[in-house]
Structure formats: structure tokens, C-alpha cells
Design a protein around this motif. Sequence first.
Motif, PDB file in Angstrom:
ATOM      1  N   GLY A 303     -20.568 101.969  14.702  1.00 43.77           N
ATOM      2  CA  GLY A 303     -20.428 102.273  13.286  1.00 43.77           C
ATOM      3  C   GLY A 303     -19.026 102.486  12.795  1.00 43.77           C
ATOM      4  N   SER A 304     -18.072 101.684  13.243  1.00 45.28           N
ATOM      5  CA  SER A 304     -16.711 101.729  12.710  1.00 45.28           C
ATOM      6  C   SER A 304     -16.091 100.352  12.842  1.00 45.28           C
ATOM      7  CB  SER A 304     -15.862 102.753  13.476  1.00 45.28           C
ATOM      8  OG  SER A 304     -15.568 102.294  14.783  1.00 45.28           O
ATOM      9  N   ILE A 305     -15.030 100.104  12.077  1.00 48.30           N
ATOM     10  CA  ILE A 305     -14.363  98.804  12.153  1.00 48.30           C
ATOM     11  C   ILE A 305     -13.791  98.576  13.543  1.00 48.30           C
ATOM     12  CG2 ILE A 305     -12.380  97.480  11.317  1.00 48.30           C
ATOM     13  CD1 ILE A 305     -14.787  97.431   9.480  1.00 48.30           C
ATOM     14  N   ASN A 306     -13.246  99.615  14.168  1.00 42.64           N
ATOM     15  CA  ASN A 306     -12.698  99.457  15.517  1.00 42.64           C
ATOM     16  C   ASN A 306     -13.768  98.984  16.498  1.00 42.64           C
ATOM     17  OD1 ASN A 306     -10.069 100.148  14.943  1.00 42.64           O
ATOM     18  ND2 ASN A 306     -10.322 102.314  15.442  1.00 42.64           N
ATOM     19  N   LYS A 307     -14.933  99.611  16.434  1.00 43.89           N
ATOM     20  CA  LYS A 307     -16.010  99.256  17.368  1.00 43.89           C
ATOM     21  C   LYS A 307     -16.583  97.880  17.046  1.00 43.89           C
ATOM     22  CE  LYS A 307     -17.232 104.062  18.297  1.00 43.89           C
ATOM     23  NZ  LYS A 307     -18.219 105.149  18.090  1.00 43.89           N
ATOM     24  N   LEU A 308     -16.725  97.567  15.756  1.00 45.81           N
ATOM     25  CA  LEU A 308     -17.219  96.242  15.393  1.00 45.81           C
ATOM     26  C   LEU A 308     -16.215  95.158  15.772  1.00 45.81           C
ATOM     27  CD1 LEU A 308     -19.021  96.604  11.946  1.00 45.81           C
ATOM     28  CD2 LEU A 308     -20.014  95.975  14.138  1.00 45.81           C
ATOM     29  N   THR A 309     -14.922  95.485  15.688  1.00 44.58           N
ATOM     30  CA  THR A 309     -13.904  94.530  16.099  1.00 44.58           C
ATOM     31  C   THR A 309     -14.028  94.233  17.586  1.00 44.58           C
ATOM     32  OG1 THR A 309     -12.371  95.286  14.382  1.00 44.58           O
ATOM     33  CG2 THR A 309     -11.424  94.090  16.228  1.00 44.58           C
ATOM     34  N   SER A 310     -14.271  95.268  18.393  1.00 45.52           N
ATOM     35  CA  SER A 310     -14.480  95.060  19.833  1.00 45.52           C
ATOM     36  C   SER A 310     -15.684  94.161  20.074  1.00 45.52           C
ATOM     37  CB  SER A 310     -14.691  96.403  20.538  1.00 45.52           C
ATOM     38  OG  SER A 310     -13.534  97.204  20.455  1.00 45.52           O
ATOM     39  N   LEU A 311     -16.760  94.391  19.305  1.00 44.76           N
ATOM     40  CA  LEU A 311     -17.951  93.562  19.438  1.00 44.76           C
ATOM     41  C   LEU A 311     -17.653  92.125  19.026  1.00 44.76           C
ATOM     42  CD1 LEU A 311     -20.937  93.254  20.030  1.00 44.76           C
ATOM     43  CD2 LEU A 311     -21.418  94.051  17.715  1.00 44.76           C
ATOM     44  N   ALA A 312     -16.896  91.957  17.940  1.00 39.03           N
ATOM     45  CA  ALA A 312     -16.550  90.616  17.472  1.00 39.03           C
ATOM     46  C   ALA A 312     -15.767  89.849  18.534  1.00 39.03           C
ATOM     47  CB  ALA A 312     -15.727  90.709  16.182  1.00 39.03           C
ATOM     48  N   LYS A 313     -14.882  90.540  19.228  1.00 37.21           N
ATOM     49  CA  LYS A 313     -14.102  89.878  20.276  1.00 37.21           C
ATOM     50  C   LYS A 313     -15.005  89.426  21.425  1.00 37.21           C
ATOM     51  CE  LYS A 313      -9.776  92.334  19.322  1.00 37.21           C
ATOM     52  NZ  LYS A 313      -8.809  93.355  19.797  1.00 37.21           N
ATOM     53  N   GLU A 314     -16.009  90.247  21.744  1.00 41.89           N
ATOM     54  CA  GLU A 314     -16.939  89.869  22.811  1.00 41.89           C
ATOM     55  C   GLU A 314     -17.769  88.650  22.394  1.00 41.89           C
ATOM     56  OE1 GLU A 314     -17.343  91.508  26.023  1.00 41.89           O
ATOM     57  OE2 GLU A 314     -15.353  92.070  25.296  1.00 41.89           O
ATOM     58  N   LEU A 315     -18.328  88.696  21.172  1.00 40.14           N
ATOM     59  CA  LEU A 315     -19.168  87.597  20.711  1.00 40.14           C
ATOM     60  C   LEU A 315     -18.348  86.343  20.451  1.00 40.14           C
ATOM     61  CD1 LEU A 315     -21.564  89.417  18.208  1.00 40.14           C
ATOM     62  CD2 LEU A 315     -21.854  89.007  20.643  1.00 40.14           C
ATOM     63  N   GLY A 316     -17.079  86.542  20.076  1.00 40.98           N
ATOM     64  CA  GLY A 316     -16.232  85.397  19.754  1.00 40.98           C
ATOM     65  C   GLY A 316     -15.901  84.519  20.939  1.00 40.98           C
ATOM     66  N   LYS A 317     -16.194  84.998  22.152  1.00 41.33           N
ATOM     67  CA  LYS A 317     -15.919  84.202  23.347  1.00 41.33           C
ATOM     68  C   LYS A 317     -16.956  83.093  23.552  1.00 41.33           C
ATOM     69  CE  LYS A 317     -14.018  88.321  25.634  1.00 41.33           C
ATOM     70  NZ  LYS A 317     -14.232  89.310  26.735  1.00 41.33           N
ATOM     71  N   ILE A 318     -18.070  83.171  22.825  1.00 45.78           N
ATOM     72  CA  ILE A 318     -19.181  82.243  23.068  1.00 45.78           C
ATOM     73  C   ILE A 318     -18.994  80.949  22.275  1.00 45.78           C
ATOM     74  CG2 ILE A 318     -21.676  81.972  23.033  1.00 45.78           C
ATOM     75  CD1 ILE A 318     -21.846  85.037  22.791  1.00 45.78           C
ATOM     76  N   ASP A 319     -19.061  79.828  22.957  1.00 48.44           N
ATOM     77  CA  ASP A 319     -19.034  78.520  22.296  1.00 48.44           C
ATOM     78  C   ASP A 319     -20.384  78.299  21.627  1.00 48.44           C
ATOM     79  OD1 ASP A 319     -19.088  75.698  21.714  1.00 48.44           O
ATOM     80  OD2 ASP A 319     -17.455  75.442  23.155  1.00 48.44           O
ATOM     81  N   THR A 320     -20.390  77.805  20.389  1.00 51.64           N
ATOM     82  CA  THR A 320     -21.651  77.642  19.661  1.00 51.64           C
ATOM     83  C   THR A 320     -22.620  76.692  20.359  1.00 51.64           C
ATOM     84  OG1 THR A 320     -20.580  75.953  18.286  1.00 51.64           O
ATOM     85  CG2 THR A 320     -20.702  78.180  17.395  1.00 51.64           C
ATOM     86  N   LYS A 321     -22.121  75.771  21.167  1.00 57.94           N
ATOM     87  CA  LYS A 321     -23.030  74.848  21.862  1.00 57.94           C
ATOM     88  C   LYS A 321     -23.860  75.582  22.915  1.00 57.94           C
ATOM     89  CE  LYS A 321     -19.847  73.304  25.507  1.00 57.94           C
ATOM     90  NZ  LYS A 321     -19.097  72.142  26.051  1.00 57.94           N
ATOM     91  N   ASN A 322     -23.423  76.792  23.282  1.00 58.88           N
ATOM     92  CA  ASN A 322     -24.155  77.577  24.277  1.00 58.88           C
ATOM     93  C   ASN A 322     -24.939  78.720  23.654  1.00 58.88           C
ATOM     94  OD1 ASN A 322     -23.270  76.026  26.464  1.00 58.88           O
ATOM     95  ND2 ASN A 322     -21.392  77.200  26.658  1.00 58.88           N
ATOM     96  N   ILE A 323     -25.238  78.603  22.360  1.00 53.86           N
ATOM     97  CA  ILE A 323     -26.107  79.562  21.681  1.00 53.86           C
ATOM     98  C   ILE A 323     -27.436  78.869  21.412  1.00 53.86           C
ATOM     99  CG2 ILE A 323     -26.447  81.052  19.675  1.00 53.86           C
ATOM    100  CD1 ILE A 323     -23.421  81.086  19.321  1.00 53.86           C
ATOM    101  N   SER A 324     -28.496  79.365  22.027  1.00 55.94           N
ATOM    102  CA  SER A 324     -29.821  78.768  21.866  1.00 55.94           C
ATOM    103  C   SER A 324     -30.698  79.637  20.975  1.00 55.94           C
ATOM    104  CB  SER A 324     -30.508  78.607  23.222  1.00 55.94           C
ATOM    105  OG  SER A 324     -29.790  77.732  24.053  1.00 55.94           O
ATOM    106  N   PHE A 325     -31.363  79.004  20.001  1.00 54.14           N
ATOM    107  CA  PHE A 325     -32.339  79.682  19.158  1.00 54.14           C
ATOM    108  C   PHE A 325     -33.738  79.360  19.676  1.00 54.14           C
ATOM    109  CE2 PHE A 325     -28.794  79.485  16.124  1.00 54.14           C
ATOM    110  CZ  PHE A 325     -28.813  80.771  15.618  1.00 54.14           C
ATOM    111  N   VAL A 326     -34.531  80.394  19.914  1.00 55.51           N
ATOM    112  CA  VAL A 326     -35.922  80.205  20.317  1.00 55.51           C
ATOM    113  C   VAL A 326     -36.777  81.210  19.555  1.00 55.51           C
ATOM    114  CG1 VAL A 326     -35.376  79.382  22.635  1.00 55.51           C
ATOM    115  CG2 VAL A 326     -35.725  81.820  22.249  1.00 55.51           C
ATOM    116  N   THR A 327     -38.073  80.981  19.563  1.00 55.24           N
ATOM    117  CA  THR A 327     -39.019  81.940  18.986  1.00 55.24           C
ATOM    118  C   THR A 327     -39.878  82.491  20.113  1.00 55.24           C
ATOM    119  OG1 THR A 327     -39.090  80.722  16.897  1.00 55.24           O
ATOM    120  CG2 THR A 327     -40.896  82.258  17.328  1.00 55.24           C
ATOM    121  N   MET A 328     -40.125  83.778  20.081  1.00 49.59           N
ATOM    122  CA  MET A 328     -40.973  84.382  21.103  1.00 49.59           C
ATOM    123  C   MET A 328     -42.283  83.594  21.219  1.00 49.59           C
ATOM    124  SD  MET A 328     -42.667  88.201  21.166  1.00 49.59           S
ATOM    125  CE  MET A 328     -41.117  89.063  21.350  1.00 49.59           C
TER     126      MET A 328
END
Length: 508
Positions: A303-328
Motif C-alpha cells: 500500500g505505498s508507491i515504494n512497495k508498488l514500485t518494487s512489485l512493478a520491477k518484479e512484474l516488469g521482468k516478464i516478457d508478454t509472450k510468456n504470459i498465459s491467460f486461462v480460465t479455471m
Amino acid sequence: MPGPRRGRQARDGRTQEHRVAAARRTRRSPKQRRKKALLWTGGVLAFVIVAGSTGAYALYQKFNGNLDTIDVGDAGSKSVAGDGPLNILIIGTDKRTGAGNEGYGDKGSAGHADTNILFHVSEDRTNATAMSIPRDLMTEIPDCTTKQPDGSEKVIPGSQNVRFNISLGQEGRDPGCTMRTVKQVTGLSVDHFMMVDFNAVKTLSTAVGGVKVCLARPVKDPDSHLDLPAGESTIQGEDALAFVRTRHSFGNKSDLDRIKIQQQFIGSMIRQMKSDDTLTNPSKLFKLADAATKALTVDSGIGSINKLTSLAKELGKIDTKNISFVTMPVVDNPAEPEPITVVVDPAKSKQLFAMMRSDTSLTEVKKQEKAAKSKQEAVLEGDRAAPADVRVDVLNGGDIAGAAGATVTWLQNEQGVPKSTNKANAPAKIDRTTLAYAPNQADQARALADMMGLPATALKQGSTDAEGLQAMVLTLGADFDGAGVPITGPATAPDIPKASADKAECAK
């Protein structure tokens, strides 16, 4: 934000235009383009870029003040930069906040869990699986402890055989209750949540200058007010909201078909956010940062910009071609003569949940299998101790009551391991079973791994040798199905439809 003064010379002899051009060339570098955040943290990335200019502190205060947070207690508290996979629950509610939304949703609703995506990020941050959870899934909602405005706690009793969407809003349930319900259904612990309402779709799609969508045929839906021609269109604002709300225009006109449309929209928005058209436009980045932080309600752990920035850096490492959408995987509810709700498909869902718990990518299953086999061979290469010489303490960090005791009984009576000890419950629940051992216990670890069917990823070797009668520590996780059942991920991906965030498809 005022524009630059034209023609002004700096001490280095360059004009403002030259410096801006140089900065843009820097921003276009391939390395930076690969590290861009996804839909729900796009605004955070924008903040990081914009905050490099003057007035960064004022911008920090502004964006930080935009965020709403909810304390969900122990429902989720994992560090975003820590070891291991991350599970983030994205919740879209039907709450009618924001101008122009009075005619949408359930009148007077506190906001139900209308759209739900469990976003699993791999431990090495190379891939992710975004699994949509149908709102009409019939399930069990567990007891839930919620924080009250005065700081006290209130336990909301669970419910049996009810729709998943009432895990939020109904009877005062907060997002922590939805997180616990996801754990109840999948066996996956949820680390954090991000929640948005109708207004977020409008503001975020407008902030990026529109989102491209494609229709196989023209659509004119009087219920959602969607009116688009066949082919590609760029939509934002009310049109974007109409697109993600419609369920009478595609497929079988069900909520499951609407999920596919929402996945298409999110994938397109991810591509738009990481496009040069967005990332090299300071004005657009500022609008995106402002809109995203205003739209989000998150748990206090991020719940802060610092923490969300850390999360953004983690998620930003993922190439979009390796993101799969599925439905349960689900099937029609057999308890209804004319089913309007669904239940979990027992075979396919178990396979998918196991893959996510074992951190196996749906986009690179074969590659993951080969790597896991290679690692397994390396870890398990060497001598095995005799069962009678294996010394292990067993703890239960999973969901099966009495699992540690049952495992010790099985080890002693059927595997010949008399030096196994039941240490009852682990300090905390874990998703995956682990075996911690010292270097001089490697032969014991290999022997126990053979008995338990442990994958290489479960074996955790320490740095110092064990002394005296020190035992290894086996902690059973949510992937434990019973004594004698091998703890390994599935060899192949389940036969279910999936889509990639890197590829555009036309809605049918």
C-alpha cells in the motif's frame, strides 16, 4: 505540467530539444522496453519514469495519496521482492463508484467479486499464468477475520454451496475473504490483492489513448451499449467499459465467454502500455500514473508507491509472450436442471492447480520439464542412505489435518524409517513441500526423496553440516495429497484453452 522553453541553451551547448531527443533515444533502448509493468502496475511504472523530473517529491506525495489500502491481516503479507513465486489476486467489482456509472452494476452493491484473475508469477520471474475465476462458480467460502474501522476484528462465518462472487461485499466480507476463498478452491496461497471498479476501466483505457480490440463481426448490444464494427477498433472510456461488460454478443452469451473478452482486452492494454507511443510520451505517462493509482485499492503489504514500485520491477521482468491467460476449468452445475452456475472440473482443475503450485509455466512446459529433469538428476546423483539411517522431522504446512502424523506412520511402517518424528503443525502454511537438509545428510535426503517422490525444487540444502543427532526437516505443503502419493508436478499441461498476452485475437 508546463512545456519546455524553446531554444534555451544549456552550458553544454545543447538546446532543450536536443536533451529531450536524447532522453527519448535512451528510453527506446531494448533492455528498458522489456522491463515494463503490466496493466495493474502500469501507473507505477509511469510514476518511476515521471519522477525522474523536477518536482519528484510532490509527485510522490500526490500518487501515494491516491492509493486506497485495506488491511487483510494474515490473508497476504509476502514481500514482493522475496524468494519464491508470487500470487496476486486481481478483483474487478461491480461497485458503481465514479461519475457516469449510476446505471451500471447491482444497485446499492458494496461491490462483489465480479471479475477475478489469479496472477501467478514464477519464482524466476520469466513467466506468468493469469487464471480467471468465474463469478458464478459454486464453492465454499471459509470463515473470515476482517478488520473493523475501530481496529477491532470480526469473524464472518463461512458459507456452503454459494457463488464465488459473494466472497466480497456480502455480509461485510473484504478482499481478504476472497483471497481465503481462492486458497480454499485452488490450494494456492494468495500473497496480495489489487481491486478496481467500473471507473478504472474507463480511466485507464483513456489514459493510454485507447485500447485496440478486434471483432470477427459487428456488434450492437442494447444491454451493455457496445456498438462496434467488424475488424479492429480503438476503444476507451464508456466504449471500453461496454466491451468488458458485454456477455450477450459473443460465443454462447455466457459469463465464461465474457471472460475471454476481458482477457483479450487486458492483453491488448498490456501491449499498449509497453508501446513506444505510451512510454515516450511524458503527458500520457503522467495521466496513466494518476489514473492507475486512483483506480487501485490494494492490501497494506503493497500500500505505498515504494512497495508498488518494487512489485512493478518484479512484474516488469516478464516478457508478454510468456504470459498465459486461462480460465479455471469448470463444468455445468449438475445440481441444477438448467444450469446457470458452474462447479470445478475435478480432473482438469486439479492438473492446472498442481502446475501452478509446482511453478510450471504453461508457455514452456517442455522446456521446464527438461530443466527440472536435469536439475533432478544433478541433485539426486550420489549414494542413498539405508532407510533405517534416515532421520527426519515432519511438519504439516498444508491443508490436510493430521498429515504429519500420517506421513510418519507411513514412513515407519511401510518404508522402514524408524527415526521419523511427528512435529505437528508448521509455523505457517506453505504451498510447496520442502526438505531442508545439511550437506552431510545428502545421502539421507536422496533416500527420502525417492520414497516421497519429491521434485528437485523441494530439496533445500543448508550451508553447514549437521551435528550429532540433528534431523532433516520435511515440511508438507499444499501440494501434499496424502502419504505415499508422489509430490511432483504434472508432466503435461492440461487440455484447456489458453491465450497469450503477446497475440491479438478477434472476438467471435
